[in-house]
Design a protein around this motif. Sequence first.
Motif, PDB file in Angstrom:
ATOM      1  N   PHE A 280       0.961  -1.314  -0.095  1.00 36.05           N
ATOM      2  CA  PHE A 280      -0.160  -0.004  -0.014  1.00 36.05           C
ATOM      3  C   PHE A 280       0.796   1.282  -0.102  1.00 36.05           C
ATOM      4  O   PHE A 280       1.414   1.504   1.080  1.00 36.05           O
ATOM      5  CB  PHE A 280      -0.925  -0.003   1.219  1.00 36.05           C
TER       6      PHE A 280
ATOM      7  N   ILE B  84      -3.586   4.190  -0.717  1.00 35.25           N
ATOM      8  CA  ILE B  84      -3.938   4.460   0.618  1.00 35.25           C
ATOM      9  C   ILE B  84      -4.910   5.769   0.439  1.00 35.25           C
ATOM     10  O   ILE B  84      -6.277   5.594   0.880  1.00 35.25           O
ATOM     11  CB  ILE B  84      -3.021   5.272   1.585  1.00 35.25           C
TER      12      ILE B  84
ATOM     13  N   TYR C 179      -1.132   3.130   8.205  1.00 37.89           N
ATOM     14  CA  TYR C 179      -2.479   2.616   7.523  1.00 37.89           C
ATOM     15  C   TYR C 179      -2.538   1.193   8.077  1.00 37.89           C
ATOM     16  O   TYR C 179      -1.569   0.317   7.991  1.00 37.89           O
ATOM     17  CB  TYR C 179      -2.187   2.690   5.953  1.00 37.89           C
TER      18      TYR C 179
ATOM     19  N   LEU D  12      -6.525   4.984   8.953  1.00 34.14           N
ATOM     20  CA  LEU D  12      -5.371   5.733   8.960  1.00 34.14           C
ATOM     21  C   LEU D  12      -5.120   6.202  10.377  1.00 34.14           C
ATOM     22  O   LEU D  12      -5.876   7.134  10.732  1.00 34.14           O
ATOM     23  CB  LEU D  12      -5.400   6.844   7.969  1.00 34.14           C
TER      24      LEU D  12
END
Length: 208
Positions: free
Chosen positions: A35, A40, A123, A130
């Motif tokens: 990611f 994200i 994350y 988050l």
Amino acid sequence: MDFNVFKNKIVQFKTIELGGLEAQFKLAPKMRLKFDADKIIANNPRKAAVLALFYPNRKNETCFLLTQRASYKGAHSAQISFPGGKLDKTDRDLENTALRETFEEVGVAEASIEIIRELTDVYIPPSNFLATPFLGFTNERPNFILNYEVEQTIEVLLRDLLNETNISSVNMNTSYMDNIEVPCFKLEDYIVWGATAMMLSEIKELLK
């Protein structure tokens, strides 16, 4: 580390450059490395905040608080984490979220906590959060009062976090992945991995 030594270093802790993702990724599961920032953002994650709370034990040794979450039908059931949770519409900001959640989960009043600094966001793919960690301290060992979200508190000596021999890896099965090798800290006979380990990795780099 003696708590007086820890407090004397707080000004330094506030100004040292954070290790950021480089420090976090030393303890990141492989699935998390997939990611990047663009992915994200595309997932539009929910905001959350946690508190890494440091305090002296009865021997004046510097400790910090982890919690074991209660068991429930969800991605993070029974996991080891910092107190914290999602941003509420009534919160002033994410720092307030971390302090509010700490009071709700373990009973430590906001007025007794001094925030040292904000750390790097982490994350969390399984729940699409988050999370913003905050580093803080109290001058005395709190009297913890747990709510229904917390199974138990875990008191960890700072020196154990800084001890390189407590970094390891384990093979795990979870509610969302099977038979995966993950890096971890082994602290107080608990396996600390995932987002919490990533946060601790940055804290370790900052405090060592």
